[in-house]
Design a protein around this motif. Structure first.
Motif, PDB file in Angstrom:
ATOM      1  N   HIS A 128       1.010  -0.796  -0.050  1.00 53.01           N
ATOM      2  CA  HIS A 128       0.006  -0.052  -0.081  1.00 53.01           C
ATOM      3  C   HIS A 128       1.148   0.976   0.214  1.00 53.01           C
ATOM      4  CE1 HIS A 128      -3.599  -1.899   0.430  1.00 53.01           C
ATOM      5  NE2 HIS A 128      -2.940  -3.030   1.580  1.00 53.01           N
ATOM      6  N   PHE A 129       1.342   1.065  -0.656  1.00 53.55           N
ATOM      7  CA  PHE A 129       3.140   2.174  -0.478  1.00 53.55           C
ATOM      8  C   PHE A 129       3.565   3.160   1.099  1.00 53.55           C
ATOM      9  CE2 PHE A 129      -0.207   2.141  -4.452  1.00 53.55           C
ATOM     10  CZ  PHE A 129       1.013   2.196  -5.331  1.00 53.55           C
ATOM     11  N   ARG A 130       3.683   1.646   1.911  1.00 52.11           N
ATOM     12  CA  ARG A 130       3.615   2.938   3.303  1.00 52.11           C
ATOM     13  C   ARG A 130       4.674   2.974   3.411  1.00 52.11           C
ATOM     14  NH1 ARG A 130       1.866  -2.495   4.836  1.00 52.11           N
ATOM     15  NH2 ARG A 130       0.567  -1.367   6.053  1.00 52.11           N
ATOM     16  N   GLY A 131       5.636   2.892   2.623  1.00 56.79           N
ATOM     17  CA  GLY A 131       7.364   2.748   2.282  1.00 56.79           C
ATOM     18  C   GLY A 131       7.508   4.237   1.753  1.00 56.79           C
ATOM     19  N   ARG A 132       8.910   3.536   0.860  1.00 57.36           N
ATOM     20  CA  ARG A 132       9.374   4.661  -0.260  1.00 57.36           C
ATOM     21  C   ARG A 132      10.282   4.264  -0.657  1.00 57.36           C
ATOM     22  NH1 ARG A 132      10.323  10.279  -0.020  1.00 57.36           N
ATOM     23  NH2 ARG A 132      11.050   9.878  -2.654  1.00 57.36           N
ATOM     24  N   ILE A 133       9.985   3.200  -2.372  1.00 59.06           N
ATOM     25  CA  ILE A 133      11.530   2.985  -2.746  1.00 59.06           C
ATOM     26  C   ILE A 133      11.370   3.531  -4.685  1.00 59.06           C
ATOM     27  CG2 ILE A 133       9.615   1.714  -3.050  1.00 59.06           C
ATOM     28  CD1 ILE A 133      12.233  -0.899  -3.346  1.00 59.06           C
ATOM     29  N   GLU A 134      12.575   4.396  -4.830  1.00 59.47           N
ATOM     30  CA  GLU A 134      13.055   5.184  -5.882  1.00 59.47           C
ATOM     31  C   GLU A 134      12.894   4.121  -7.385  1.00 59.47           C
ATOM     32  OE1 GLU A 134      12.549   8.054  -6.196  1.00 59.47           O
ATOM     33  OE2 GLU A 134      12.417   8.430  -4.551  1.00 59.47           O
ATOM     34  N   TYR A 135      12.996   4.554  -8.106  1.00 58.25           N
ATOM     35  CA  TYR A 135      12.750   3.329  -9.528  1.00 58.25           C
ATOM     36  C   TYR A 135      13.885   2.698  -9.803  1.00 58.25           C
ATOM     37  CZ  TYR A 135      12.668   3.437 -14.444  1.00 58.25           C
ATOM     38  OH  TYR A 135      12.559   3.508 -15.981  1.00 58.25           O
ATOM     39  N   THR A 136      14.717   3.192  -9.437  1.00 59.54           N
ATOM     40  CA  THR A 136      16.018   1.935 -10.111  1.00 59.54           C
ATOM     41  C   THR A 136      16.560   0.996  -8.994  1.00 59.54           C
ATOM     42  OG1 THR A 136      17.670   3.948  -9.192  1.00 59.54           O
ATOM     43  CG2 THR A 136      17.630   3.462 -11.618  1.00 59.54           C
ATOM     44  N   THR A 137      15.811   1.215  -8.228  1.00 59.67           N
ATOM     45  CA  THR A 137      15.988   0.168  -6.845  1.00 59.67           C
ATOM     46  C   THR A 137      14.835  -1.262  -6.588  1.00 59.67           C
ATOM     47  OG1 THR A 137      16.915   2.274  -5.138  1.00 59.67           O
ATOM     48  CG2 THR A 137      15.800   0.078  -4.282  1.00 59.67           C
ATOM     49  N   ILE A 138      14.075  -0.426  -8.031  1.00 64.36           N
ATOM     50  CA  ILE A 138      12.679  -1.438  -8.083  1.00 64.36           C
ATOM     51  C   ILE A 138      12.743  -2.278  -8.954  1.00 64.36           C
ATOM     52  CG2 ILE A 138      10.255  -1.483  -9.159  1.00 64.36           C
ATOM     53  CD1 ILE A 138       9.658   1.059  -7.597  1.00 64.36           C
ATOM     54  N   VAL A 139      13.437  -2.281  -9.906  1.00 64.16           N
ATOM     55  CA  VAL A 139      13.687  -2.401 -10.843  1.00 64.16           C
ATOM     56  C   VAL A 139      15.436  -2.898 -10.300  1.00 64.16           C
ATOM     57  CG1 VAL A 139      15.534  -3.059 -13.089  1.00 64.16           C
ATOM     58  CG2 VAL A 139      14.105  -0.665 -12.506  1.00 64.16           C
ATOM     59  N   LYS A 140      16.096  -2.552  -9.576  1.00 65.83           N
ATOM     60  CA  LYS A 140      17.178  -3.713  -9.208  1.00 65.83           C
ATOM     61  C   LYS A 140      16.624  -4.975  -8.360  1.00 65.83           C
ATOM     62  CE  LYS A 140      20.733  -3.243  -5.506  1.00 65.83           C
ATOM     63  NZ  LYS A 140      21.987  -2.535  -5.087  1.00 65.83           N
ATOM     64  N   HIS A 141      15.412  -4.699  -7.773  1.00 63.82           N
ATOM     65  CA  HIS A 141      14.545  -6.216  -6.416  1.00 63.82           C
ATOM     66  C   HIS A 141      14.123  -6.812  -6.936  1.00 63.82           C
ATOM     67  CE1 HIS A 141      12.065  -7.695  -3.503  1.00 63.82           C
ATOM     68  NE2 HIS A 141      11.315  -7.428  -4.904  1.00 63.82           N
TER      69      HIS A 141
END
Length: 562
Positions: A98-111
Motif C-alpha cells: 500500500h506504498f507505506r514505505g518508499r522506494i525509488e525507480y532504480t531500486t525497484i528494478v534492482k529488486h
C-alpha cells in the motif's frame, strides 16, 4: 464490497518516521506523504506538458494531423497503463505494501531483476531525466534572454569562445553581414531582432537569461518533492493561463481570414520541410513522465488513487496537446520549423528564419506583424501575448527542472551515493551541460528527438512493461490466481500522520488493470511482452531514420533563432 484490515503490528502501524524511510536501506529519504490529489495531478500535468508543448504545432506541420493524432492517442493510453504497471510492481516490494514505505525507480528494478538491469536502468533514468532537464534549461534560458531584451533592449553574455561569424541574408536583408558581437568576450544583442543574424550562434556562451534562470530555479532542486508542491500548483495555474492565451490568439492569424489554415492529413514527404520521422520521438518525449511517478507515489497521501490521478491528469494533457498543437499549426504553419528536417515552407520575399516553436513566433516582431498585425499593433494585447511566453518559461519549463533534479537526487541517495555527488549530478550537471548547447542550431529539436527514442522509450515504457511481464510471471508461478484479492479498496491502520487522522481510512489498493476487468495473469503477461517487442522495434527504426534525416541537413550558426 469486502474490505480487509491489516491487523498485525508490522502491517497495521506506520508511524510518520517510517513513511520517509527507504524500504531498501532503512535510511531516511525525501519528504512526507502529504501531496493531495489535486496537487499530484498538477505535478503530473506539469511534467507531461513541459518544454515539448510549444513545438507540437511544428510536428503537425511537418507530418500532417493523422499520424501524430493516432500516435498521441496510443501513447497516452500506453503511458498511463505503463505508470499503473510500474506502481503495481512498486507496491509488491516487501515492506512497501500500500506504498507505506518508499522506494525509488532504480531500486525497484534492482529488486526484481538484479544488478545488470539495475545498471541499465540507472543509465536510462539519468539519460531520460537529464535530457529533459537540459532541454528545459535551454528553453528557459532562451526565453529569459528574450524577456530581458524586451525589458532592456538587449541581453548580455560572456562569450567563452569568440570567433568571427557572418550572416548571409536574402530578400530585404540581402547581402553578407559581419556579426561584430561574435568576436567580443562581452557582448550584448537584441534576441527579439535577429533579422541580420545571431552573433551568439554556435558559441560557448553564458548569457544573462541563463544566469537568471539558474538563480531562480536551482535552489528549489535542493529541497524535497513535497516542499515544492505549492510551486507546482502555482505553476500549473500560470501555465493554464498561457495555454488559453495561445489558443485564443491563434484565431487572430491571417491564415484563418485568408483560408490558409488547413492541415494535410498526411504530408508530401518529397518536400524538404515534410517528414514523418520525428513523430514517434516527439510524442514519446511528451509522455516521458513515468520515471517521476515513484517519487510522487512515495510522497502522496495514502488515500490518493494512483490510477485516478494519472488518467485524469494525462487526459487534460491530451486536450492541451491538441488545443495548442492543431490551432498553432493552422495559424503559423508557413514558418514552423520541422523537428526532423530543420526547415520550413516560408513565404516568398520574407527572410525571417523558421521558428523552432510557437514561442519564437510570438517573440519575433516580423512574424507577429505578418500573421497578426492587429495584435502586433495593439500594445496591450501584444503585451499579454509576450508575457504569456515569458510566464510559460517560468510556469511550465522552469518549474519542471527542480522536479527532475529531485528525482535524480533521490535515486542517487537511495543507492548509497554521497550527498555531495547526488546534489552535483542531479542539480548542477544539467546546467553545466546546457551552456555549450544554448545557442546551437536545432539543439532543442534534436535533443528531444534522440533522447526520447533512446532513453525515454527504455525507462518510461520498455522497463515498466517488462517489469510487469516479470511480475505476472512470478504471480503465475507462486500464487494461485483464485487467491488474488478481487476488491479495489482495502483499509489499513495508520497510527499517526502529519497528513491528518487516517485511522481506518479506506486506502485504494492499486492495480494496473482493476480485478473487475477479469483479465487473466497469462493475458496480462502476453500483452506486456508484445508491447515491449513492438516499441523496441519501432524505436530502433525511428532512431535510424532520424539519424539519416538529421545527417542530410546543415548547420547555419548565424541563423539560430534568426
Amino acid at each position: 464490497m469486502c474490505h480487509t484490515r491489516l491487523d498485525s503490528e508490522s502491517e497495521s502501524e506506520t508511524s510518520h518516521s517510517d513513511e520517509n524511510r527507504s524500504v531498501a536501506t532503512g535510511a531516511p529519504l525525501g519528504g512526507k506523504k502529504v501531496i493531495s490529489s489535486f496537487a499530484g495531478m498538477a505535478l503530473i500535468i506539469n511534467n507531461v506538458t513541459g518544454p515539448g508543448v510549444p513545438g507540437i504545432p511544428n510536428l503537425f506541420m511537418e507530418a500532417g494531423w493523422l499520424y501524430p493524432t493516432l500516435l498521441f492517442l496510443v501513447v497516452w493510453i500506453l503511458s498511463s497503463f505503463s505508470t499503473g504497471m510500474y506502481a503495481e510492481a512498486m507496491r509488491m516490494v516487501p515492506g512497501n505494501e500500500h506504498f507505506r514505505g518508499r522506494i525509488e525507480y532504480t531500486t525497484i528494478v534492482k529488486h526484481y531483476f538484479g544488478n545488470t538491469w539495475f545498471k541499465l536502468s540507472q543509465i536510462g533514468l539519468n539519460g531520460a531525466l537529464q535530457s529533459l532537464n537540459i532541454i528545459s534549461v535551454i528553453q528557459s534560458a532562451q526565453v529569459m534572454d528574450q524577456a530581458i531584451s524586451s525589458m532592456f533592449g538587449k541581453s548580455c553574455a560572456i562569450n567563452l569562445s569568440p570567433f568571427d561569424l557572418t550572416f548571409d541574408g536574402s530578400g530585404s536583408n540581402s547581402g553578407e553581414w559581419n556579426l561584430t558581437e561574435s568576436t567580443k568576450f562581452w557582448s550584448c544583442i537584441d534576441l527579439n531582432d535577429l533579422d541580420r543574424g545571431n552573433a551568439w550562434g554556435c558559441h560557448l556562451i553564458l548569457t544573462a537569461g541563463f544566469v537568471v534562470s539558474l538563480c531562480a530555479t536551482l535552489p528549489m532542486g535542493m529541497y524535497n518533492l513535497d516542499d515544492n508542491i505549492k510551486i507546482q500548483v502555482g505553476a500549473f495555474i500560470l501555465t493554464l493561463a498561457c495555454w488559453v492565451v495561445w489558443f485564443v490568439v491563434a484565431f487572430w492569424s491571417s491564415n484563418f481570414s485568408n483560408d490558409e489554415w488547413q492541415i494535410k492529413a498526411v504530408t508530401d514527404t518529397s518536400k524538404s520541410y515534410r517528414s514523418q520521422t520525428a513523430v514517434l520521438g516527439a510524442v514519446l518525449f511528451n509522455f516521458g513522465y513515468v520515471t517521476t511517478i515513484p517519487s510522487w507515489v512515495n510522497e502522496k497521501r495514502p488515500a490518493v488513487s494512483v490510477n485516478k490521478s494519472v488518467w485524469s491528469a494525462t487526459f487534460v494533457c491530451m486536450l492541451v496537446f491538441f488545443g495548442v498543437g492543431v490551432t498553432g499549426c493552422m495559424a503559423f504553419h508557413q514558418f514552423l520549423e520541422g523537428p526532423a528536417t530543420g526547415t520550413c515552407e516560408k513565404v516568398p520575399g520574407m527572410n525571417t528564419a523558421c521558428a523552432s516553436s510557437i514561442l519564437q513566433v510570438f517573440t519575433t516582431p516580423r512574424l507577429m506583424e505578418y500573421y497578426m498585425k492587429d495584435v502586433h499593433d495593439n500594445a496591450f494585447v501584444n503585451f499579454i501575448v509576450q508575457m504569456s511566453v515569458y510566464m510559460f518559461a517560468v510556469g511550465a519549463v522552469m518549474s519542471g527542472i527542480p522536479v527532475f533534479s529531485i528525482v535524480v537526487r533521490y535515486n542517487c541517495l537511495e543507492n548509497g551515493l554521497p550527498k555531495w555527488f547526488s546534489d552535483f549530478w542531479g542539480i548542477w550537471f544539467p546546467w553545466l551541460i546546457a551552456i555549450p548547447l544554448l545557442y546551437q542550431p536545432d539543439a532543442l529539436n534534436q535533443f528531444i528527438l534522440f533522447s526520447s527514442l533512446i532513453f525515454v522509450s527504455f525507462t518510461d515504457f520498455i522497463v515498466p512493461w517488462y517489469l510487469y511481464y516479470h511480475l505476472m510471471q512470478l504471480k503465475q508461478v507462486s500464487v494461485d490466481e483464485g487467491d488474488i484479492q478481487d476488491d479495489e479498496e482495502s483499509t489499513y491502520l495508520i497510527a499517526d500522520s502529519d497528513a491528518g487522522s487516517l485511522v481506518g481510512t479506506h486506502i485504494p489498493v492499486h492495480w494496473a488493470f482493476p480485478p473487475s476487468w477479469g483479465l487473466s495473469v497469462v493475458g496480462k503477461k502476453r500483452a506486456a511482452l508484445v508491447l515491449v517487442i513492438i516499441l523496441t522495434i519501432s524505436c530502433a527504426i525511428g532512431t535510424v531514420t532520424s539519424i539519416m534525416t538529421s545527417a542530410s541537413g546543415g548547420w547555419d550558426c548565424a541563423a539560430v533563432g534568426a
